[in-house]
Every structure is written in structure tokens, then in C-alpha cells.
Write a protein that holds these residues in place. Structure first.
Motif, mmCIF file in Angstrom:
data_model
loop_
_atom_site.group_PDB
_atom_site.id
_atom_site.type_symbol
_atom_site.label_atom_id
_atom_site.label_comp_id
_atom_site.label_asym_id
_atom_site.label_seq_id
_atom_site.Cartn_x
_atom_site.Cartn_y
_atom_site.Cartn_z
ATOM 1 N N PHE A 144 19.485 -48.708 -51.088
ATOM 2 C CA PHE A 144 19.491 -48.953 -52.452
ATOM 3 C C PHE A 144 20.211 -50.068 -52.866
ATOM 4 N N GLY A 145 19.461 -50.784 -53.600
ATOM 5 C CA GLY A 145 19.919 -52.324 -54.055
ATOM 6 C C GLY A 145 20.775 -53.077 -53.012
ATOM 7 N N LEU A 146 21.704 -53.204 -52.926
ATOM 8 C CA LEU A 146 22.569 -54.200 -51.977
ATOM 9 C C LEU A 146 22.883 -53.241 -50.651
ATOM 10 N N TRP A 147 22.956 -51.923 -50.844
ATOM 11 C CA TRP A 147 23.366 -50.941 -49.912
ATOM 12 C C TRP A 147 22.191 -50.897 -48.869
ATOM 13 N N HIS B 272 17.000 -40.022 -54.622
ATOM 14 C CA HIS B 272 18.175 -39.973 -53.780
ATOM 15 C C HIS B 272 18.754 -41.208 -53.171
ATOM 16 N N ALA B 273 17.610 -41.966 -52.943
ATOM 17 C CA ALA B 273 17.757 -43.321 -52.440
ATOM 18 C C ALA B 273 16.603 -44.084 -52.841
ATOM 19 N N ASP C 248 15.007 -47.930 -54.080
ATOM 20 C CA ASP C 248 14.616 -48.636 -55.440
ATOM 21 C C ASP C 248 13.489 -49.233 -55.406
ATOM 22 N N PRO C 249 12.827 -49.712 -56.472
ATOM 23 C CA PRO C 249 11.451 -50.425 -56.551
ATOM 24 C C PRO C 249 11.292 -51.528 -55.367
ATOM 25 N N SER C 250 12.224 -52.180 -55.065
ATOM 26 C CA SER C 250 11.901 -53.214 -54.175
ATOM 27 C C SER C 250 12.055 -52.811 -52.728
ATOM 28 N N THR C 251 12.786 -51.984 -52.487
ATOM 29 C CA THR C 251 12.723 -51.352 -51.189
ATOM 30 C C THR C 251 11.760 -50.492 -50.989
ATOM 31 N N LEU D 50 21.441 -39.697 -57.079
ATOM 32 C CA LEU D 50 21.709 -40.899 -56.224
ATOM 33 C C LEU D 50 23.126 -40.634 -55.571
ATOM 34 N N VAL D 51 24.151 -40.285 -56.299
ATOM 35 C CA VAL D 51 25.494 -40.385 -55.659
ATOM 36 C C VAL D 51 25.625 -39.158 -54.494
ATOM 37 N N ARG E 11 21.612 -34.347 -51.540
ATOM 38 C CA ARG E 11 22.184 -33.360 -50.595
ATOM 39 C C ARG E 11 22.727 -32.359 -51.244
ATOM 40 N N PHE F 77 23.060 -38.266 -52.778
ATOM 41 C CA PHE F 77 22.281 -38.450 -51.942
ATOM 42 C C PHE F 77 21.081 -37.310 -51.619
ATOM 43 N N GLU G 130 15.633 -45.720 -47.316
ATOM 44 C CA GLU G 130 16.794 -44.953 -47.946
ATOM 45 C C GLU G 130 17.963 -45.870 -48.323
#
Lengths: 276, 254
Positions: free
Chosen positions: B11-14, B36-37, B39-42, B66-67, B71, B69, B9
Motif C-alpha cells: 500500500f503506497g510506500l509500504w 484491506h491492502a 492501491d491503484p498503482s499496486t 486498511l489499518v 483481519r 488489514f 498487498e
């Protein structure tokens, strides 16, 4: 390199006997939805200008609102930290696009933050490109022009913040916009006054004592240091303190305390109640 | 008994959650699919790690939000939901295959999870997406959800294996339903208490409600949360307590 307006003494037109003045700026509001980044609350109590992410590389409407409200309460100037539309890459990847597209993206981000800022009782008084856009605009006149055109149409009274001697500076001068030269105390410079790529060894200054010392040098002696430790002339009106690394808040506090102890007046470049 | 947790879960740098540690504790991983969370690398890192540890990979499908999540309930049309879920399944399964594994089940995330407890149109859309994907890919994806939900009812009708889950860290009412998150006693925070509840759920098939009543809870999987403070410690204590009670932990998925 274009002729630099920052070669002139940087004293806001004040008398040379007056104490030196500098603005401390930090990139804030860089969370997104449920994801958090940096301690905005603490940094807002240290800096004088907040570069607020506008939703393209980070930030969302609620985060923008919270940062603006807090900045307004603390008298911190609010600026639009405009970036490429790249959430996943955090705006750190150059995105090639037609200049009119970039210009529209920047207008959009400034407008969004202006609406949020006014709702929070403050205003957007500076614009600073973020990440890859900041770096690309330094050297690419087409990109610099697109960013500056967007500022001129969306926020003609705002100060453009960028690297001294960059194409952003000359574009701002050409468009009649105010420009504030920015320095980085935690980065090494090339002999020509550009930032050394952060992947190059020695590009990032990690030791807190060294960062504080370089900041004092930048403000009091108007010098930066190269990777080899050679001083180069660099006159700045605002210094960026980074907020997203461990120990960032402590370091920012130390930088501010050291500046004030040296007799430097720390205040925003622009913002509510600041005359230019 | 199976232990499942939400992972992937970031996303990018987060960054969110301690996936590496959590994956060493659970037997099934609900991997976020980018809506919701994630990214491809994750997704790549998460599926590789799950495959290496022999943890079953499940698609944690969500509304495209995404923003928020995932929910926030989204009143989208069933065919849109079906297609959004097909897309997420394909994306995750692509990485699962690269990692030498496969997606073996589907668990709706967040607001979608709660919506398909009662929303029959959206429940059917989830089932349709899962049934069509299984047929086309010669696999038998299971559906993980709340006991008694419209989702699991629709799954059974469609011949999809439905897997019921329970939450050791959530309060239940006297009808055996989860208390709303904002109700008093809805969230159990003490690791020892959570572990004890998990053991009782698994060994005796029951849970104690707010007024001290005991109600029946049937579950083939226990969900442990990954994004709360102390999440990994809680997951570990649940696992240790279950093993101490003689419960064998293994994924429900083949």
C-alpha cells in the motif's frame, strides 16, 4: 527570505565557553497497520527527539502508543510529525486546501498525539511538519501561518521545528512560539539556505562518512554545503537523522558517536526536564 | 490442481511480500482490491504481471479496514457488504482488462473469509454481488472458499461455480475443519512438511490431523501464503513436490 532568528549564536543562552549542544531528531512511527517502516526501537536508543507520525501520512493509534511508551521509557522527547491527509502518498504530495482546513487537520493530529502521549506518561513538546507540508510551509506564508496557528492553539508551549530562514520560522516568531532551526546532514543546500529538491542530482548525500563529516561541520562550524560543495552559514539546534533507509540505524549511531567524540552535548531541544 | 496465493498487498510506500516471484510460482492470484491492502498503482502492476505470466486473476475482496488489514470481523449489513464487494470487483476488473485479462474468480479475505464460513447473511451478500456482476458483465465468476462453508453452499444454490480450497500449511481437526490459528499445531512451518502435506491432499485427498488420524479433504485449489518468512521458498517447494508427484498445475478458472 525573512530575517532569521537563527543568525544569532545558538547556545541556548549559555556561555560561549560551554560545549556546543545539539538535538538529534528522527521521524518515527511511520508504519501503518500491518505494514512496517524503519527500526523505531533502535533509533529511539540513538536520538533525543522523536517526530511521531500522527495517522495522516503514516502511523496508527497502536503504533503511536508504542513509540510514545518507548520514547517515555528512554527519555526521548516526543513531537507531533504532522502531515497532509495522504496515506497512499505518504504525505509527500502537496495537497492544496483552504488554510482553515489545514489548520484543523494539524490541530487534530497534535491533539491525537497529545492524548496518546499523556496515556504513555509523556507529552508533546515539539511539532514538525512532514514531507510535502514541511517543504510547502518553507516557502508559502499562508501554509506556514496555518501550521503555526494550529500549534499556538493546540500546543502553545511546544517548539516548532523547521528550516532556518523559512516562513515557518517567521510565522512562529510572529506568534510568539519557540522555534528550533533544523539541519539535514544528508542533504545539499541552495546558496540561499534551502534544501535542494531531492530529485536533483547531488541533492542526497548517500556516503555515510560524508554525512558524519557534514553533521560535524553543521554543529561545530555552523555551516552547510551546497551541491557545488560551497559552504554557507547555517545555525541549527537540531539535526534530522533519517530512519527509513537501509543502514539508517548504523549511520545514526555513527553521527551521535562522532558528535560526542567532538565534545558536543546531544540533548533534546524540548521535552521532559528541559528548560528553555 | 490449482495453486493460489494472496498478492498485491502493498500500500503506497509500504511493501509486503515478493509478488513478482510468487506470481511465477502460482496459477491463481488473489489480488487485494484496495479495501484491506493494495492501491491503484499496486493493482496495476500486479494485474499486468499476472496477465503477462498467464496467472488467473481473482478479486481478494475484504471489509473496508486498511489499518486492520481486513483481519477484524465487521458486523455490517448485507447490502453494504454487497455494494462494497461490487465496488472492489469493478475496480480490479478495470485494471485486469487494461492488462488484457479479466477477473475470473472471487476469494474473500481475512475476517470476511472466516465470517462467511457460518454467517449466512454475509455469505449471501458475497454471492449476490458475484452473481449480479457476472450477469451484468457476461462473465462467470467463480467463488473460492472453504469446503462446507455457508459461502460455497449459497454459491451452488445461486448457480455460481464454487471452488474448494485447502491449506497445506494449516492444521486440521478430526472433522476436517481448520484449527484456529492459536491452537497447538495450527501452523505448519517446515517447507518439506508443507510440501508433503500438499501432495497427500492432492493425490490422496486426505490430511493427517494432530492426533495422527487421517481425514478426507477435497480441494480444487491449494493456498500458499505469501507474507510469511520463507513464503516464496515454501510455494516453490509445494509446486516442485506436486509436479514431482505427477500433478499437473493449472488454474481452475477458464
Amino acid at each position: 527570505m525573512p530575517t532569521s532568528a537563527s543568525d544569532r549564536p545558538v547556545r541556548d543562552g549559555r556561555d560561549d565557553r560551554d560545549p556546543p549542544v545539539v538535538d538529534l531528531n528522527s521521524d518515527l512511527g511511520e508504519g501503518f497497520g500491518s505494514w512496517e517502516a524503519g527500526d523505531d526501537e533502535a533509533l529511539l536508543s540513538v536520538v533525543t527527539s522523536a517526530n511521531v507520525a500522527c495517522g495522516f501520512h503514516a502511523g496508527d493509534p497502536l503504533i503511536m502508543r508504542r513509540v510514545c511508551e518507548r520514547a517515555a521509557a528512554l527519555g526521548v522527547a516526543v513531537g507531533a510529525h504532522v502531515g497532509y491527509a495522504d496515506l497512499r502518498g505518504f504525505g509527500r504530495r502537496p495537497v492544496t486546501c483552504p488554510p482553515e482546513e489545514l489548520e484543523a487537520d494539524v490541530v487534530y493530529q497534535i491533539g491525537a498525539l497529545q492524548a496518546v502521549a499523556s496515556a504513555a506518561g509523556t507529552a508533546v513538546t515539539h511539532v514538525k511538519p512532514h514531507g510535502a507540508l514541511y517543504n510547502v510551509a518553507v516557502a508559502d506564508p499562508v501554509v506556514a501561518d496555518a501550521v503555526v496557528r494550529a500549534c499556538r492553539s493546540a500546543a502553545p508551549d511546544a517548539v516548532v521545528v523547521g528550516l532556518p530562514g523559512s516562513h515557518v520560522e517567521s510565522a512562529a516568531a510572529g506568534a510568539g512560539l519557540a522555534f528550533a532551526a533544523e539541519g539535514f546532514a544528508d542533504r545539499a543546500y541552495t546558496p540561499g539556505g534551502r534544501l535542494v529538491d531531492r530529485r536533483t542530482p547531488g541533492a542526497m548525500v548517500l556516503d555515510p562518512d560524508t554525512v558524519v563529516e557534514r553533521c560535524l561541520r553543521m554543529v561545530l562550524r555552523r555551516e552547510a554545503l551546497t551541491v557545488d560543495g560551497e559552504p554557507i552559514p547555517l545555525a541549527v539546534r537540531t539535526v534530522c537523522v533519517h530512519g527509513d533507509s537501509p543502514g539508517a540505524v548504523t549511520l545514526a549511531r555513527r553521527v551521535r558517536a562522532a558528535l560526542e567524540a567532538a565534545g558536543v552535548v546531544v540533548r533534546p531541544v524540548a521535552g521532559p526536564g528541559v528548560a528553555r | 490442481m490449482d495453486l493460489n496465493a494472496d498478492v498485491g498487498e502493498s500500500f503506497g510506500l509500504w511493501k509486503l511480500g515478493d509478488d513478482d516471484t510468487l506470481l511465477s510460482v502460482v496459477t491463481s492470484a488473489n489480488v487485494a482490491c484496495g479495501f484491506h491492502a493494495g492501491d491503484p498503482s499496486t493493482i496495476r502492476r500486479t494485474t499486468e504481471r499476472a496477465a503477462a505470466l498467464g496467472v488467473a486473476i481473482g478479486a481478494q475482496v475484504s471489509y473496508r479496514d486498511l489499518v486492520g488489514f481486513g483481519r477484524r470481523f465487521m458486523d455490517i449489513r448485507p447490502f453494504e457488504l454487497r455494494d462494497d464487494l461490487t465496488y472492489q470487483l469493478g475496480a480490479l476488473d478495470g485494471f485486469a482488462r487494461l492488462a488484457g485479462s479479466r477477473v475470473s474468480y472471487v476469494k474473500p479475505h481475512g475476517a470476511l473469509y472466516h465470517a462467511v464460513v457460518e454467517h449466512e447473511g454475509q455469505a449471501q451478500a458475497v454471492v449476490d454481488a458475484v452473481a449480479a456482476y457476472s450477469l451484468a458483465n457476461r462473465c462467470e465468476l467463480a467463488l473460492l472458499g472453504q469446503p462446507g462453508s455457508a459461502l460455497l453452499t449459497a454459491a451452488e444454490k445461486a448457480g455460481i461455480r464454487s471452488v474448494r480450497e485447502a491449506f497445506a500449511d494449516r492444521g486440521y481437526d478430526n472433522t476436517g475443519q481448520l484449527l484456529p490459528r492459536d491452537a497447538p499445531g495450527a501452523l505448519v512451518l517446515d517447507p518439506a512438511q508443507i510440501a508433503e502435506r500438499a501432495v497427500r491432499m492432492v493425490v490422496k485427498g486426505e490430511v493427517v490431523t494432530g492426533d495422527g488420524s487421517v481425514v478426507l479433504v477435497t480441494a480444487e485449489s491449494i493456498c500458499v501464503h505469501g507474507d510469511t518468512p520463507g513464503a516464496v521458498e515454501i510455494a516453490r517447494s509445494v509446486r516442485t513436490a506436486l509436479e514431482g508427484a505427477g500433478v499437473e498445475l493449472a488454474s481452475f478458472a477458464p
